[in-house]
Design a protein around this motif. Structure first.
Motif, PDB file in Angstrom:
ATOM      1  N   ALA A  73     -14.053 -28.885 -40.322  1.00 32.85           N
ATOM      2  CA  ALA A  73     -14.444 -30.282 -40.546  1.00 32.85           C
ATOM      3  C   ALA A  73     -13.511 -30.975 -41.535  1.00 32.85           C
ATOM      4  N   TRP A  74     -13.083 -30.255 -42.552  1.00 32.95           N
ATOM      5  CA  TRP A  74     -12.233 -30.841 -43.603  1.00 32.95           C
ATOM      6  C   TRP A  74     -10.762 -30.884 -43.209  1.00 32.95           C
ATOM      7  N   GLY A  75     -10.396 -30.279 -42.070  1.00 33.68           N
ATOM      8  CA  GLY A  75      -8.991 -30.223 -41.664  1.00 33.68           C
ATOM      9  C   GLY A  75      -8.200 -29.253 -42.510  1.00 33.68           C
ATOM     10  N   SER A  76      -8.874 -28.218 -42.982  1.00 31.25           N
ATOM     11  CA  SER A  76      -8.276 -27.246 -43.904  1.00 31.25           C
ATOM     12  C   SER A  76      -7.786 -25.999 -43.182  1.00 31.25           C
ATOM     13  N   ARG A  77      -6.765 -25.397 -43.734  1.00 31.78           N
ATOM     14  CA  ARG A  77      -6.376 -24.051 -43.298  1.00 31.78           C
ATOM     15  C   ARG A  77      -7.495 -23.114 -43.754  1.00 31.78           C
ATOM     16  N   PHE A  78      -7.873 -22.164 -42.923  1.00 35.41           N
ATOM     17  CA  PHE A  78      -8.941 -21.221 -43.255  1.00 35.41           C
ATOM     18  C   PHE A  78      -8.355 -19.846 -43.521  1.00 35.41           C
ATOM     19  N   VAL A  79      -8.734 -19.251 -44.658  1.00 40.35           N
ATOM     20  CA  VAL A  79      -8.278 -17.909 -45.020  1.00 40.35           C
ATOM     21  C   VAL A  79      -9.509 -17.037 -45.257  1.00 40.35           C
ATOM     22  N   ASN A  80      -9.663 -15.995 -44.441  1.00 42.04           N
ATOM     23  CA  ASN A  80     -10.756 -15.036 -44.575  1.00 42.04           C
ATOM     24  C   ASN A  80     -10.213 -13.828 -45.340  1.00 42.04           C
ATOM     25  N   LEU A  81     -10.745 -13.592 -46.532  1.00 41.16           N
ATOM     26  CA  LEU A  81     -10.262 -12.494 -47.374  1.00 41.16           C
ATOM     27  C   LEU A  81     -10.960 -11.169 -47.110  1.00 41.16           C
TER      28      LEU A  81
END
Length: 175
Positions: free
Chosen positions: A139-147
């Motif tokens: 929704a925010w147009g963010s890159r997503f990083v799953n740690l």
């Protein structure tokens, strides 16, 4: 690049990676006030003042409830910043995940942020389901990083100065 640290509920204690960054970088911590009993309108106004004071080329690094504050601030037309790294956003819309004082920040804004951003999340965060964190990023147009399984990515995660987080911050700042 001017880094501005935005803690969440409780203000990130001395063993939190955010506190390590504050000393090492050095980077100022936004003084949001009311750390244990926050009200969104006050935190948003205090964030706006901190961004103004930080000057140009600001990169926000927010944790937990600080992420919701940044999203609300951006929605209300907060001044331009270079980017925001949003770590372990608390799901302020969930009775099951956050305490009542964090629920005051609901509903979570789900509009695209007007600056580059990255959401960093964990698969076993007690304050937000990983699918919800990914929905925030989308929704925010963010890159997503799953740690992976790092809990709330806080002092309990025993990250120390969190070098991987600093590397992610540099990636974001470089565009």
């Amino acid at each position: 690049m001017n880094i501005l640290l935005v803690p969440g509920l409780g203000n990130s204690g001395p063993d939190h990676w955010l506190s390590h960054w504050e000393k090492a970088l050095p980077a100022p911590r936004a003084e949001l006030g009311e750390w244990d009993d926050p009200y969104p309108e006050n935190w948003i106004a205090n964030l706006d003042a901190a961004v103004r004071e930080a000057g140009r080329d600001v990169v926000i690094v927010a944790h937990s409830l600080g992420c919701a504050t940044v999203a609300h601030w951006a929605k209300k037309g907060g001044r331009a910043v270079q980017a925001a790294m949003l770590v372990a956003p608390a799901d302020v819309d969930s009775d099951a995940h956050v305490p009542p004082q964090a629920r005051r920040f609901g509903p979570m804004p789900m509009e695209k942020l007007p600056f580059a951003s990255m959401v960093v999340a964990s698969t076993n965060d007690p304050y937000a389901d990983i699918a919800r964190s990914e929905a925030f990023a989308k929704a925010w147009g963010s890159r997503f990083v799953n740690l992976g399984a790092l809990g709330h990515i806080n002092a309990d995660s025993a990250l120390g100065s969190w070098p991987k987080g600093r590397a992610l911050l540099l990636e974001l700042a470089r565009g």
